[in-house]
Design a protein around this motif. Sequence first.
Motif, short mmCIF file in Angstrom:
data_model
loop_
_atom_site.label_atom_id
_atom_site.label_comp_id
_atom_site.label_asym_id
_atom_site.label_seq_id
_atom_site.Cartn_x
_atom_site.Cartn_y
_atom_site.Cartn_z
N THR A 185 0.83 -1.20 0.00
CA THR A 185 0.00 0.00 0.00
C THR A 185 0.87 1.26 0.00
N ALA A 186 2.19 1.06 -0.05
CA ALA A 186 3.11 2.21 -0.06
C ALA A 186 3.04 2.88 -1.44
N LEU A 187 2.71 4.16 -1.43
CA LEU A 187 2.45 4.86 -2.69
C LEU A 187 3.65 5.72 -3.08
N HIS A 188 4.33 5.38 -4.16
CA HIS A 188 5.45 6.20 -4.65
C HIS A 188 4.92 7.34 -5.50
N PRO A 189 5.68 8.46 -5.56
CA PRO A 189 5.24 9.61 -6.37
C PRO A 189 4.88 9.21 -7.80
N ALA A 190 5.63 8.26 -8.38
CA ALA A 190 5.34 7.86 -9.77
C ALA A 190 3.97 7.18 -9.86
N GLY A 195 -1.55 7.31 -11.32
CA GLY A 195 -2.92 7.10 -10.89
C GLY A 195 -3.80 8.31 -11.13
N PHE A 196 -3.21 9.50 -11.02
CA PHE A 196 -3.99 10.70 -11.25
C PHE A 196 -4.47 10.76 -12.70
N PHE A 197 -3.58 10.46 -13.63
CA PHE A 197 -3.97 10.53 -15.05
C PHE A 197 -4.83 9.33 -15.49
N THR A 240 -8.83 8.77 -0.69
CA THR A 240 -9.67 7.83 0.05
C THR A 240 -9.11 6.41 -0.07
N GLY A 241 -8.76 6.03 -1.28
CA GLY A 241 -8.20 4.71 -1.50
C GLY A 241 -6.92 4.51 -0.71
N TRP A 242 -6.07 5.52 -0.72
CA TRP A 242 -4.81 5.42 0.00
C TRP A 242 -5.05 5.31 1.50
N ALA A 243 -5.94 6.14 2.03
CA ALA A 243 -6.21 6.14 3.47
C ALA A 243 -6.78 4.80 3.92
N LEU A 244 -7.62 4.19 3.11
CA LEU A 244 -8.27 2.94 3.51
C LEU A 244 -7.38 1.72 3.24
N GLY A 245 -6.25 1.94 2.56
CA GLY A 245 -5.34 0.83 2.32
C GLY A 245 -5.62 0.08 1.03
N ALA A 246 -6.02 0.79 -0.02
CA ALA A 246 -6.11 0.14 -1.33
C ALA A 246 -4.70 -0.16 -1.81
N ILE A 251 -4.29 1.92 -7.21
CA ILE A 251 -4.32 3.38 -7.31
C ILE A 251 -3.61 3.81 -8.60
N ALA A 252 -2.49 3.16 -8.89
CA ALA A 252 -1.71 3.54 -10.07
C ALA A 252 -2.45 3.27 -11.37
N ASP A 253 -3.29 2.24 -11.40
CA ASP A 253 -3.98 1.95 -12.67
C ASP A 253 -5.31 2.69 -12.82
N GLY A 254 -5.61 3.57 -11.87
CA GLY A 254 -6.77 4.45 -12.04
C GLY A 254 -8.07 3.91 -11.49
N THR A 255 -8.04 2.70 -10.93
CA THR A 255 -9.27 2.07 -10.42
C THR A 255 -9.93 2.89 -9.32
#
Lengths: 345, 345, 345
Positions: A185-190, A195-197, A240-246, A251-255
């Motif tokens: 669940t560790a989210l790297h800047p990349a 995930g944003f795009f 939200t996804g990050w906080a809940l532990g997705a 997250i990176a694939d936009g889901t």
Amino acid sequence: MGTLGGGGSAGGRGRAAGPPGVRLVAARLFAAQVLRGQAQVTFLPSAAAGAVFCVALFAAGWEYGLYGLAGTAVGTATARLLGVDRDRVSTGLEGFNACLTALCFAVFLGAEHVSTALLAVAGCVVVTVVTAAVVRTLGVCGLPSLTLPYCLLGTVVTVAAPGFRHVWHHGEGPAAFARAATGSTALHPADLARGFFTGFSQIFFMPQWYVGALLLLGLLVAGPRTAAVACLGNATGVATGWALGAPAAQIADGTTGYNAVLVALALCGVFLPARAATLTYALVGAATATVLGPAVAAFFAPSGGHAFTWPFVLTTFVFLAAAKSFPVLARSGVPRPGRGDTVTP
Amino acid sequence: MGTLGGGGSAGGRGRAAGPPGVRLVAARLFAAQVLRGQAQVTFLPSAAAGAVFCVALFAAGWEYGLYGLAGTAVGTATARLLGVDRDRVSTGLEGFNACLTALCFAVFLGAEHVSTALLAVAGCVVVTVVTAAVVRTLGVCGLPSLTLPYCLLGTVVTVAAPGFRHVWHHGEGPAAFARAATGSTALHPADLARGFFTGFSQIFFMPQWYVGALLLLGLLVAGPRTAAVACLGNATGVATGWALGAPAAQIADGTTGYNAVLVALALCGVFLPARAATLTYALVGAATATVLGPAVAAFFAPSGGHAFTWPFVLTTFVFLAAAKSFPVLARSGVPRPGRGDTVTP
Amino acid sequence: MGTLGGGGSAGGRGRAAGPPGVRLVAARLFAAQVLRGQAQVTFLPSAAAGAVFCVALFAAGWEYGLYGLAGTAVGTATARLLGVDRDRVSTGLEGFNACLTALCFAVFLGAEHVSTALLAVAGCVVVTVVTAAVVRTLGVCGLPSLTLPYCLLGTVVTVAAPGFRHVWHHGEGPAAFARAATGSTALHPADLARGFFTGFSQIFFMPQWYVGALLLLGLLVAGPRTAAVACLGNATGVATGWALGAPAAQIADGTTGYNAVLVALALCGVFLPARAATLTYALVGAATATVLGPAVAAFFAPSGGHAFTWPFVLTTFVFLAAAKSFPVLARSGVPRPGRGDTVTP
């Protein structure tokens, strides 16, 4: 198709008649309707935004660009043939569900098969019927149809597909239990940037970040406020996804983002006016849709179905129906006409 | 929160203003609304019954008492903040779905986790939005919302939970096929007695017989007729389960009774007047809900969901909507005002 | 049951009173209602067609004939006892869902068990309540109830059944994932002929071709146009299944045809007038229902449910609700009165 012109058209319904100039005008009117149909996936009655979206789909793959464009055209033409309300057709409201239906078939059944292409044409005809039914039924409660028609048809066909040997070319069907989340669940800047795009591109089932960037450009063309609301919705979904532990991969694939984008747009500026109160409400909705995502996926997994934009549709229905009971939100101007799927009385 | 007083309140919305006496009155009004919110789980707008229910939950475990009380308070406060109809708030109709939502999270996600507590607060805010949407949508058909808002939110969150690593602390998710019933169907008197009381406590997810006894006491406080109808509903559920061959363990843990209790209450005395004809109708409904129980459980099992009070909600909707077509039932007085979830026009 | 006579009846409600002649008239009226109830499975308010259908069921097996007849009688009698609108009862609209419910229990729970017979009686009482609820709720949208009440009750009971040891006599429950289609898609003339007739018999869950032939005879008795539309719907279903690659075994056993028959009948001649435009529309609907078939089956498979006539019900709802938006279809006469399930305002 000379009946499209404002009123002085000389042609008969469904036939290209009259002098070449009239035919050309009719063709350009139809093209504008189709482009608006693509833009209406994000509630925009804008041919310019639709053109940018079209470029984005071709950037993802020429076959996807073609499926999207042809699907929108078939849906729009069917609606005209069946005599659907002219305002709905001209603002593109009869195109966006067909666009998503065709793309959905291309992605889940394989764009390269002739069976998929034929089924997509049939699907775009039937989704026009489904749209009319949904518009009329939800109109009783004062709700718009959103992408419910496509969600219904897409779910039915993808779930039914493994039962038909000429349609399904992937071996065993996808029916399975949803499994508990695994992976970091560790989210790297990349991941975060990607995930944003992809939060934008997944609206059209596409996983490429640059497709998302082009779609965001289309939203900017329609107006900076619209783009800002979409970005805030996307960020709320990711947060939200990050906080809940997705899982970070999700997250990176936009889901985690694409439903949140659509909910934010719908609840702040399209069906409710854009104000501070509705923005807050819209972002609560965006977070809710993010939680709904894995629930819908787990619900459909045992029958082989997918979440599609069900989370957006269900969340928006609930938040729109509820809004009338909250004076805090109701106390405000009317939404802009022509934006989004209005209800024909 | 000085705006609660009849009309002459000096305080601003959502702010504790005015002299200490006014504040105290406001606090006591809010406390009464919260207790009525707990009692409305069984359709009672009675603070006294709510206080007994509260004791029952604390008897099951201090954390459950706290979740139930805090959930009801958050739901009620959210409804006030959003400007929901004052009558709904003061009779406790904005509290009971939040109460059950918070308890549901505590039981299925683990009361001891901080994540559960935070999610429960968010859930009680969102369930207020869902309640407003359900009230408005079902109002079109003249139906009350019952516990549908909680069932929707509880199902979504428990099904979604395994997809979020910070929310789910139980290893693999619960998704599985429902299995055919096994185990003895021979019912001992001790099972029967236990099942009678747990039929009440399972309304709040609690398996202890003494919690059920306390809840029955709360119903008695509200009136002997209400308690009698609840007991008849419970007995019908247990008898139906026993006759059809439900495993004795399921009868003893209250699974066959809790939906029947709620259906009987709803159809005899709350939404239909208490008469011999409606009592018969209510007990047919109670038996139907008992059959619906394993169906709903089997339907949600593959996605990891639970039956909750779906059987009660669905059965009551059907029997209430149908009642208008049966002159035998319709030919009778109006139900008591303020009991149960009335529809705001 | 002397209250059935036009108005001058001397008997009390639900009691056989008056001289023997009056009683005999009442009995014959009731018998006609029951036969019409059987015919209404295919939208026919015709006692003659119902008599032929009855023969068809007895040809499939005396126990099925009996379940069908007794079920229709219990449903019709319950509706009369509850005071349902007299027109609905006399045209057989209160019988057909009960007929299908009883047959469904006989086929899926075992006709030979006493438990099945008792449950079928109870089910035919409850399905009358469900019918009243569905008629009233769908009436808000101007839609008929079709076989939705039976689909709801049949699904609930077959899914719940393995949870009750006195009801379920088949060992482990049927819950499983839907598998991708296997087996040859090459269609021999014998398969085709068999599939054409079983497309009729599967409406009543029966797999024998001669039962289907008798049912087609019943449709012919009601009128050649009705039979022709039914045959075209059936052919469309079979052709769609064949084109998409449904296994030949599934076409031969009638699975691909029975929903298409019902959709074609409903959309061309019953709820929409019989014209060239509505016939085209009806056959598009029949093809859609054929695709919906495996989707519904895959959706219910993990909980152990079956497709029943859900594909027909859902498709017809969508195509009927949409029809009002298509001037091409709306521009035509009113449908014949008394045919099919009309909505009580």
